[in-house]
Design a protein around this motif. Structure first.
Motif, PDB file in Angstrom:
ATOM      1  N   ALA A 242       0.862  -1.183   0.000  1.00 35.78           N
ATOM      2  CA  ALA A 242       0.000   0.000   0.000  1.00 35.78           C
ATOM      3  C   ALA A 242       0.896   1.230   0.000  1.00 35.78           C
ATOM      4  N   ASP A 243       0.501   2.247  -0.734  1.00 32.56           N
ATOM      5  CA  ASP A 243       1.261   3.488  -0.795  1.00 32.56           C
ATOM      6  C   ASP A 243       0.716   4.498   0.208  1.00 32.56           C
ATOM      7  N   ASP A 244       1.350   5.662   0.269  1.00 34.97           N
ATOM      8  CA  ASP A 244       0.890   6.719   1.171  1.00 34.97           C
ATOM      9  C   ASP A 244      -0.576   7.035   0.924  1.00 34.97           C
ATOM     10  N   TYR A 245      -1.347   7.150   2.011  1.00 32.08           N
ATOM     11  CA  TYR A 245      -2.774   7.384   1.835  1.00 32.08           C
ATOM     12  C   TYR A 245      -3.116   8.876   1.832  1.00 32.08           C
ATOM     13  N   ARG A 246      -4.278   9.146   1.252  1.00 33.71           N
ATOM     14  CA  ARG A 246      -4.767  10.515   1.123  1.00 33.71           C
ATOM     15  C   ARG A 246      -5.558  10.911   2.360  1.00 33.71           C
ATOM     16  N   VAL A 247      -5.389  12.174   2.796  1.00 30.30           N
ATOM     17  CA  VAL A 247      -6.133  12.720   3.929  1.00 30.30           C
ATOM     18  C   VAL A 247      -6.984  13.873   3.420  1.00 30.30           C
ATOM     19  N   PRO A 248      -8.308  13.818   3.578  1.00 25.60           N
ATOM     20  CA  PRO A 248      -9.166  14.898   3.067  1.00 25.60           C
ATOM     21  C   PRO A 248      -9.071  16.166   3.915  1.00 25.60           C
ATOM     22  N   TYR A 660     -16.260  13.397  14.052  1.00 25.88           N
ATOM     23  CA  TYR A 660     -16.419  13.143  12.622  1.00 25.88           C
ATOM     24  C   TYR A 660     -17.467  12.055  12.415  1.00 25.88           C
ATOM     25  N   THR A 661     -17.996  12.003  11.199  1.00 22.13           N
ATOM     26  CA  THR A 661     -18.998  11.012  10.814  1.00 22.13           C
ATOM     27  C   THR A 661     -18.414  10.124   9.731  1.00 22.13           C
ATOM     28  N   ASP A 689     -15.798  10.689   3.029  1.00 26.09           N
ATOM     29  CA  ASP A 689     -14.500  11.356   2.903  1.00 26.09           C
ATOM     30  C   ASP A 689     -14.294  12.390   4.014  1.00 26.09           C
ATOM     31  N   SER A 690     -14.596  11.969   5.241  1.00 20.45           N
ATOM     32  CA  SER A 690     -14.455  12.864   6.391  1.00 20.45           C
ATOM     33  C   SER A 690     -12.998  12.936   6.845  1.00 20.45           C
ATOM     34  N   ARG A 691     -12.596  14.099   7.298  1.00 23.36           N
ATOM     35  CA  ARG A 691     -11.284  14.189   7.947  1.00 23.36           C
ATOM     36  C   ARG A 691     -11.445  13.692   9.378  1.00 23.36           C
ATOM     37  N   ALA A 692     -10.735  12.633   9.712  1.00 24.92           N
ATOM     38  CA  ALA A 692     -10.928  11.951  10.996  1.00 24.92           C
ATOM     39  C   ALA A 692      -9.627  11.922  11.767  1.00 24.92           C
ATOM     40  N   MET A 693      -9.678  12.351  13.020  1.00 20.70           N
ATOM     41  CA  MET A 693      -8.526  12.299  13.911  1.00 20.70           C
ATOM     42  C   MET A 693      -8.836  11.348  15.055  1.00 20.70           C
ATOM     43  N   ASN A 694      -7.974  10.371  15.235  1.00 25.07           N
ATOM     44  CA  ASN A 694      -8.163   9.325  16.234  1.00 25.07           C
ATOM     45  C   ASN A 694      -7.485   9.751  17.530  1.00 25.07           C
ATOM     46  N   HIS A 695      -8.290  10.074  18.549  1.00 22.72           N
ATOM     47  CA  HIS A 695      -7.720  10.580  19.795  1.00 22.72           C
ATOM     48  C   HIS A 695      -6.896   9.528  20.530  1.00 22.72           C
ATOM     49  N   ALA A 696      -7.132   8.255  20.245  1.00 20.77           N
ATOM     50  CA  ALA A 696      -6.371   7.196  20.905  1.00 20.77           C
ATOM     51  C   ALA A 696      -4.962   7.057  20.335  1.00 20.77           C
ATOM     52  N   SER A 697      -4.652   7.771  19.264  1.00 20.73           N
ATOM     53  CA  SER A 697      -3.349   7.668  18.619  1.00 20.73           C
ATOM     54  C   SER A 697      -2.375   8.690  19.189  1.00 20.73           C
ATOM     55  N   PHE A 698      -1.080   8.308  19.262  1.00 19.17           N
ATOM     56  CA  PHE A 698      -0.039   9.254  19.630  1.00 19.17           C
ATOM     57  C   PHE A 698       0.068  10.373  18.593  1.00 19.17           C
ATOM     58  N   LEU A 699      -0.357  10.101  17.366  1.00 19.27           N
ATOM     59  CA  LEU A 699      -0.245  11.065  16.276  1.00 19.27           C
ATOM     60  C   LEU A 699      -1.619  11.516  15.814  1.00 19.27           C
ATOM     61  N   ALA A 700      -2.492  11.814  16.763  1.00 21.96           N
ATOM     62  CA  ALA A 700      -3.865  12.174  16.416  1.00 21.96           C
ATOM     63  C   ALA A 700      -3.910  13.350  15.448  1.00 21.96           C
ATOM     64  N   HIS A 701      -3.065  14.366  15.658  1.00 23.78           N
ATOM     65  CA  HIS A 701      -3.078  15.557  14.816  1.00 23.78           C
ATOM     66  C   HIS A 701      -2.064  15.473  13.684  1.00 23.78           C
ATOM     67  N   GLN A 702      -0.974  14.745  13.884  1.00 21.32           N
ATOM     68  CA  GLN A 702       0.047  14.648  12.839  1.00 21.32           C
ATOM     69  C   GLN A 702      -0.293  13.605  11.777  1.00 21.32           C
ATOM     70  N   GLY A 707      -8.686   8.876   3.950  1.00 22.22           N
ATOM     71  CA  GLY A 707      -9.924   9.328   3.340  1.00 22.22           C
ATOM     72  C   GLY A 707     -10.659   8.183   2.663  1.00 22.22           C
ATOM     73  N   ARG A 708     -11.524   8.538   1.717  1.00 16.08           N
ATOM     74  CA  ARG A 708     -12.363   7.550   1.052  1.00 16.08           C
ATOM     75  C   ARG A 708     -11.513   6.481   0.361  1.00 16.08           C
ATOM     76  N   GLN A 709     -11.965   5.234   0.495  1.00 17.15           N
ATOM     77  CA  GLN A 709     -11.275   4.112  -0.142  1.00 17.15           C
ATOM     78  C   GLN A 709     -12.304   3.063  -0.531  1.00 17.15           C
ATOM     79  N   VAL A 710     -12.160   2.509  -1.736  1.00 18.34           N
ATOM     80  CA  VAL A 710     -13.007   1.413  -2.211  1.00 18.34           C
ATOM     81  C   VAL A 710     -12.093   0.265  -2.627  1.00 18.34           C
ATOM     82  N   ILE A 711     -12.380  -0.922  -2.112  1.00 19.17           N
ATOM     83  CA  ILE A 711     -11.562  -2.102  -2.361  1.00 19.17           C
ATOM     84  C   ILE A 711     -12.438  -3.175  -2.991  1.00 19.17           C
TER      85      ILE A 711
END
Length: 719
Positions: A242-248, A660-661, A689-702, A707-711
């Motif tokens: 997998a390559d670098d992912y997109r952040v909306p 986020y939703t 395609d919501s911008r989502a920050m995971n508060h449980a992560s050490f890098l929540a803001h970084q 974003g949106r992904q279809v597999i």
């Protein structure tokens, strides 16, 4: 007792299958053995070739998104009703196949009370009821992994979800078979890496291919078991990229360092008799993945007493603030990355009905040689190594005075540490010896369970310093009352103890993956947790539900106390204080007819220091959602919409994260080709395609979530 009772049924069924399998066609087995050898050679050759991929070959595309799918909640069968001895969760069969993601944390994040400490696309570990790391052991069929994932969230868990058959989360008495995490939970990844039976038709297997265009995620996995006479072999292989992912709606189009490459393979052989089996397996994992959120500007940060000093000592006062010059590694340098290699031998065996009064004797053990390099600016900045073993012996006894259960002993030893210019963890030898017992008693419409575990452990630095020795006692009891058919009211009480690990005792240095300078404390004491959990569930009928509310008090809770902070970089020291946790989790599902069902789910957890220290960091935000599932003939689909709330309960020096939703959906078609079942599926994640920050992560803001992904994928079963 969920796993205990299910294992007993499984082992008896396995013995019967083994006896019947000897009548299968020898020629069919011979062809299957040839196919197995060819499959393993093909997978291994492609895997080793893939392991040569380096960051230079990456394009700017992305890694998997976290999502939530429908789950099955199961537990012990109670000999006549469906009550759960202990509140437990399990993903298997179709539920597990729908939820499988590239990392274990992402795959489990849909379970009530379970989140993930995401770290880009290469690493993610489960967070259960607000706690993670060594408080939430991750096992492979009951054996310790012996990797480095419980030290830091940027270290990958060396278990491959695509090669697993399911995952169970054990709490209460059952959890004490595998560790002292009765209050939070033990994550046990289930697999068939070592055959326990000879396939009745000579061979059985499956394969899966999947791919997504958004960040060029591609995965291929295959598993095959074959056998002849009393011998069975098992071959597994996987390759994933997998390559670098997109952040909306972010300042950068893609998250630098969120790429991942991974290959895994294993080979096993088992001897299968009428009354048991004994098998051995060799596994190899190679992973390369980026480390997002890395800031080179803090290489020279160090403590001055209780404060940070960043920069040269020519500065007169303060933090020594400075900006990286253009000719030094800085914010625009290529993200560092991890080159991981793990080699492991596993031994598993079982002897059914060995003596009067004994139902099963089980043996399991593993030896691991783990190493990963953290590579920065083309050079190895640090190397983590872990060499160790884990061995356990269990005896499941026949009913004795109405009590059924298991007794066991476990021993483990690891030599773990880091070296290099960015090393922060001195090498230490950790040993542990444990005794445990889990017992169940059925009385009318009541079921009782009791678990006990005694751990003796030591941590000895290899480069000098005093050793630390601990004796920890953990107890848990549960009572489940079937108040009416399929309605169960349960109470679980736990008192557990955990000894500090080598990182908490001896850390010393810059840990750039989490943007911290860590200081250990060799005088830390063991922590003691007392928890009460009340649950109510309905296990049958068109409407089913499960609700749990819990509260914990922790004496001498070990946490990383932030002493100072400069430009996103923190000076932390492991300290102890009393803490408390409380939360609620639950779900309700209703089947309107045999084609359509829908439900709601949600969870919330709070954690804080009781001595006035405020909220604990990285507590997952509350979430609430809706699910629906439809099945019409060979077609099935499910959709899920959930809201993660803003996290305002934050620790000192911590920032809030917005809500986020998220919308996820899957549609699949089941068919047959050549007599073999197959499934074609289309899976969408974060479709809004919501911008989502995971508060449980050490890098929540970084490092926001993808974003949106279809597999699109296809699975084929060979049976």
């Amino acid at each position: 007792m969920g796993s205990l009772m299910s294992e007993r049924t499984s082992t008896r069924e396995t013995t019967q299958v083994n006896r019947e399998s000897r009548h299968a066609s020898e020629s069919g087995r011979s062809r299957a053995l040839g196919l197995a050898v060819w499959l393993n050679a093909t997978l291994c050759s492609s895997a080793w070739a893939a392991s040569d991929v380096t960051p230079v070959q990456l394009s700017e595309t992305a890694a998997p998104v976290q999502q939530m799918e429908e789950i099955t909640v199961t537990g012990a069968q109670t000999g006549g009703n469906d009550a759960l001895t202990v509140p437990a969760m399990r993903l298997d069969d179709d539920d597990w196949r729908r939820n499988r993601e590239s990392t274990l944390g992402d795959a489990l994040e849909n379970l009530p009370g379970v989140h993930a400490d995401t770290f880009g696309g290469g690493a993610s570990r489960p967070v259960i009821r607000g706690q993670s790391g060594s408080r939430v052991p991750v096992l492979s069929n009951g054996s310790a992994l012996m990797d480095a994932s419980d030290v830091s969230p940027d270290h990958a868990v060396t278990v491959e979800p695509f090669l697993a058959d399911g995952v169970e989360v054990l709490r209460g008495p059952d959890a004490l078979r595998f560790g002292a995490a009765a209050a939070t939970g033990v994550v046990n990844v289930l697999d068939q890496k070592i055959p326990e039976e000879v396939p009745p038709d000579g061979f059985v297997g499956d394969a899966e291919l999947r791919g997504g265009a958004a960040y060029r995620e591609n995965a291929a996995a295959a598993r095959l078991s074959a056998g002849a006479g009393r011998w069975a072999v098992r071959l597994e292989g996987l390759r994933r990229t997998a390559d670098d992912y997109r952040v909306p709606d972010w300042e950068y189009s893609r998250l630098d360092g969120s790429w991942a490459r991974s290959t895994s393979s294993s080979a096993a052989v088992s001897w299968v008799g009428d009354d048991g089996y004994l098998g051995v397996a060799y596994s190899s994992t190679r992973s390369k993945y980026g480390l997002p959120g890395h800031d080179h500007a803090h290489h020279d940060c160090h403590p001055h007493g209780l404060h940070l000093h960043c920069g040269s000592h020519d500065h007169a006062e303060g933090h020594g603030h400075h900006e990286p010059s253009a000719d030094l590694p800085g914010a625009h340098a290529e993200a560092p990355w991890v080159n991981l290699r793990s080699r492991r031998f596993d031994l598993r065996g079982a002897w059914y009905d060995p003596l009067p009064g004994l139902d099963v004797v089980r043996l399991a053990g593993g030896m691991t040689d783990y190493r990963h390099h953290e590579i920065d600016a083309g050079a190895i900045a640090s190397t983590f190594r872990n060499r160790g073993y884990d061995a356990r012996l269990e005896i499941e006894h026949a009913p004795l005075g109405g009590w059924e259960g298991v007794l066991g002993v476990e021993s483990a030893r690891s030599r773990f540490g880091s070296t290099g210019v960015e090393s922060f963890l001195p090498e230490a030898v950790t040993t542990r010896t444990s005794l445990f017992a889990v017992e169940k008693y059925q009385l009318s419409n009541w079921e009782f369970a009791f678990g006990a575990r005694q751990d003796w452990s030591s941590v000895r630095p290899t480069q000098g310093g005093s050793s630390s020795h601990y004796a920890a006692t953990s107890l848990s009891a549960s009572a489940n009352w079937t108040v009416a058919p399929s309605y169960v009211l349960g109470l679980t009480l736990s008192r557990t103890q955990r000894a500090p690990n080598s990182q908490e005792l001896h850390a010393q240095g810059v840990h750039l993956a989490t943007n911290t300078y860590e200081l250990g404390d060799p005088n830390l004491q063991k922590e003691t947790t007392r928890q009460a959990e009340l649950s109510f569930r309905k296990t049958e009928g068109d409407t089913r539900f499960q609700f749990s509310v819990y509260a914990s008090q922790v004496n001498n809770y070990i946490y990383a106390q932030t002493l100072d902070r400069h430009d996103g970089f923190s000076l932390v020291q492991y300290a102890q204080a009393d803490a408390e946790f409380h939360g609620v989790e639950g779900r309700v599902d209703h089947a309107f007819n045999r084609h359509f069902s829908a439900g709601v789910f949600g969870d919330m957890v709070r954690g804080r220091l009781t001595s006035g220290g405020g909220d604990l960091p990285r507590m997952p935000a509350a979430r609430l959602g809706l699910r629906a599932k439809a099945t019409i003939r060979s077609w099935s689909g499910d959709i899920e919409l959930y809201r993660v709330l803003r996290q305002t309960h934050i620790a000192p020096h911590e920032e809030q994260t917005g809500g986020y939703t998220a919308l996820n959906a899957t549609i699949s078609y089941d068919g047959r080709v050549g007599g073999h079942p197959y499934t074609v599926y289309l899976k969408g994640s974060n479709l809004l395609d919501s911008r989502a920050m995971n508060h449980a992560s050490f890098l929540a803001h970084q490092a926001p979530l993808p974003g949106r992904q279809v597999i699109m994928g296809v699975r084929l079963a060979l049976n």
